[in-house]
Scaffold this motif. Structure first.
Motif, PDB file in Angstrom:
ATOM      1  N   LYS A  50     -24.173 -21.458 -33.708  1.00 50.15           N
ATOM      2  CA  LYS A  50     -23.095 -21.954 -32.740  1.00 50.15           C
ATOM      3  C   LYS A  50     -22.082 -23.161 -33.246  1.00 50.15           C
ATOM      4  N   SER A  51     -22.531 -24.260 -34.376  1.00 49.72           N
ATOM      5  CA  SER A  51     -21.857 -24.016 -35.350  1.00 49.72           C
ATOM      6  C   SER A  51     -20.277 -23.126 -36.124  1.00 49.72           C
ATOM      7  N   VAL A  52     -21.257 -22.593 -35.929  1.00 54.00           N
ATOM      8  CA  VAL A  52     -20.214 -21.368 -37.095  1.00 54.00           C
ATOM      9  C   VAL A  52     -19.576 -21.034 -35.653  1.00 54.00           C
ATOM     10  N   THR A  53     -18.966 -20.868 -34.811  1.00 55.75           N
ATOM     11  CA  THR A  53     -18.471 -20.561 -33.474  1.00 55.75           C
ATOM     12  C   THR A  53     -17.684 -21.345 -33.051  1.00 55.75           C
ATOM     13  N   ARG A  54     -18.178 -22.819 -33.057  1.00 55.39           N
ATOM     14  CA  ARG A  54     -16.900 -23.575 -33.169  1.00 55.39           C
ATOM     15  C   ARG A  54     -15.989 -23.652 -33.738  1.00 55.39           C
ATOM     16  N   ALA A  55     -16.600 -23.687 -35.399  1.00 46.77           N
ATOM     17  CA  ALA A  55     -15.559 -24.345 -36.576  1.00 46.77           C
ATOM     18  C   ALA A  55     -14.893 -22.647 -36.290  1.00 46.77           C
ATOM     19  N   LEU A  56     -14.770 -21.842 -36.197  1.00 46.44           N
ATOM     20  CA  LEU A  56     -14.017 -20.336 -36.093  1.00 46.44           C
ATOM     21  C   LEU A  56     -12.945 -20.776 -34.465  1.00 46.44           C
ATOM     22  N   ALA A  57     -13.501 -20.893 -33.454  1.00 44.56           N
ATOM     23  CA  ALA A  57     -12.780 -21.079 -32.813  1.00 44.56           C
ATOM     24  C   ALA A  57     -12.048 -22.159 -32.850  1.00 44.56           C
ATOM     25  N   HIS A  58     -12.554 -23.659 -33.203  1.00 45.40           N
ATOM     26  CA  HIS A  58     -11.342 -24.848 -34.099  1.00 45.40           C
ATOM     27  C   HIS A  58     -10.470 -24.250 -34.768  1.00 45.40           C
ATOM     28  N   ALA A  59     -10.349 -23.402 -36.110  1.00 45.16           N
ATOM     29  CA  ALA A  59      -9.447 -22.171 -36.751  1.00 45.16           C
ATOM     30  C   ALA A  59      -8.911 -21.895 -35.602  1.00 45.16           C
ATOM     31  N   ALA A  60      -8.798 -20.667 -34.998  1.00 46.35           N
ATOM     32  CA  ALA A  60      -7.791 -20.447 -34.154  1.00 46.35           C
ATOM     33  C   ALA A  60      -6.982 -21.110 -33.221  1.00 46.35           C
ATOM     34  N   GLU A  61      -7.153 -22.424 -32.927  1.00 46.37           N
ATOM     35  CA  GLU A  61      -7.147 -23.306 -31.948  1.00 46.37           C
ATOM     36  C   GLU A  61      -5.558 -24.411 -32.723  1.00 46.37           C
ATOM     37  N   GLU A  62      -5.986 -24.014 -34.501  1.00 44.61           N
ATOM     38  CA  GLU A  62      -5.070 -24.679 -34.556  1.00 44.61           C
ATOM     39  C   GLU A  62      -3.257 -23.400 -35.275  1.00 44.61           C
ATOM     40  N   VAL A  63      -3.607 -22.647 -34.428  1.00 36.72           N
ATOM     41  CA  VAL A  63      -2.766 -21.669 -34.729  1.00 36.72           C
ATOM     42  C   VAL A  63      -1.071 -22.749 -33.393  1.00 36.72           C
ATOM     43  N   PRO A  64      -0.073 -22.669 -34.271  1.00 38.34           N
ATOM     44  CA  PRO A  64       1.018 -22.844 -33.120  1.00 38.34           C
ATOM     45  C   PRO A  64       0.730 -21.275 -31.817  1.00 38.34           C
ATOM     46  N   GLY A  65       1.096 -21.727 -30.665  1.00 30.84           N
ATOM     47  CA  GLY A  65       0.879 -21.208 -29.940  1.00 30.84           C
ATOM     48  C   GLY A  65      -0.209 -21.577 -28.746  1.00 30.84           C
ATOM     49  N   VAL A  66      -1.141 -21.306 -28.803  1.00 32.49           N
ATOM     50  CA  VAL A  66      -2.897 -21.328 -29.118  1.00 32.49           C
ATOM     51  C   VAL A  66      -3.573 -22.499 -27.798  1.00 32.49           C
ATOM     52  N   HIS A  67      -3.378 -22.647 -26.358  1.00 30.92           N
ATOM     53  CA  HIS A  67      -4.180 -23.258 -25.865  1.00 30.92           C
ATOM     54  C   HIS A  67      -5.772 -23.443 -26.000  1.00 30.92           C
TER      55      HIS A  67
END
Length: 230
Positions: free
Chosen positions: A157-174
């Motif tokens: 769960k911690s890994v998926t949370r970190a990876l989702a946060h990394a994706a959210e840092e891409v410009p344009g990701v809501h």
């Protein structure tokens, strides 16, 4: 509307002096200072340490072992009870031995019921053997420590949370959501009004960079499914 991009990448931790996916090249690290990717300390690969980490978080197959142990214990108690009661002259006869022996004496080896029972028993034994021998998936995500005596694991769960946060840092990701299934990380970013294919590649690069920073022992593929936000 959701668009699928089946192209996948494998997470690989960059070697010293190499650039992480989508990142600038790094100069060689100073002596005694480990290289870093995305602010996370990189550890030199050590096969013995990697194997120790994977074994440490491997499931112990407790459920099959408990089931087999309980069944064998019940069978032993039944045999003991029947034996003791028979020696005392008052057999319990919890199991109809006479009918079972009569059926066995009058049944041919080619009887379909006998063959079916033998096949079921063999399949159950084979399933238990495979369950005992085939290693299961670790309950934690092993990460490299560089030392076989130092075992480090991250909660999925911690890994998926970190990876989702990394994706959210891409410009344009809501928003973004990440899940781990086996050796595949599925990332679902939500966006609108972007070139979906280029956008998926940017998200994949960001997630791979974060994965490289986490430094997992086992390789992971990244699949990005871009979801259009309405």
């Amino acid at each position: 509307m959701t668009e699928q991009f089946p192209k996948q990448e494998v997470c690989a931790v960059p070697a010293e002096g190499e650039a992480p996916p989508g990142g600038p090249a790094q100069s060689g690290p100073s002596e005694g200072v480990p290289p870093e990717v995305g602010g996370t300390r990189q550890v030199t690969r050590d096969r013995a340490a990697d194997r120790a980490a994977v074994r440490a978080f491997r499931p112990n197959r407790r459920v099959p072992a408990i089931v087999v142990s309980v069944l064998l214990a019940l069978l032993g108690l039944l045999v003991a009870a029947e034996t003791i009661s028979g020696l005392a002259g008052r057999p319990l006869r919890l199991v109809p031995y006479d009918r079972m022996l009569g059926w066995a004496a009058s049944t041919l080896w080619s009887n379909p019921l006998f063959l079916l029972g033998s096949a079921v028993a063999a399949l159950i034994g084979l399933a238990l053997l495979v369950t005992a021998l085939v290693p299961g998936r670790p309950g934690m995500v092993p990460v490299r420590s560089g030392d076989p005596d130092v075992i480090i694991g991250l909660r999925p769960k911690s890994v998926t949370r970190a990876l989702a946060h990394a994706a959210e840092e891409v410009p344009g990701v809501h928003s973004a959501r990440a899940t781990i299934r086996g050796h595949t990380v599925a990332v679902t970013p939500a966006t609108s009004g972007w070139d979906k294919e280029r956008f998926a590649q940017e998200v994949r690069t960001a997630v791979l960079t974060r994965l490289a920073g986490l430094n997992p022992v086992e390789p992971y593929r990244v699949a990005v499914n871009v979801k259009e936000r309405k």
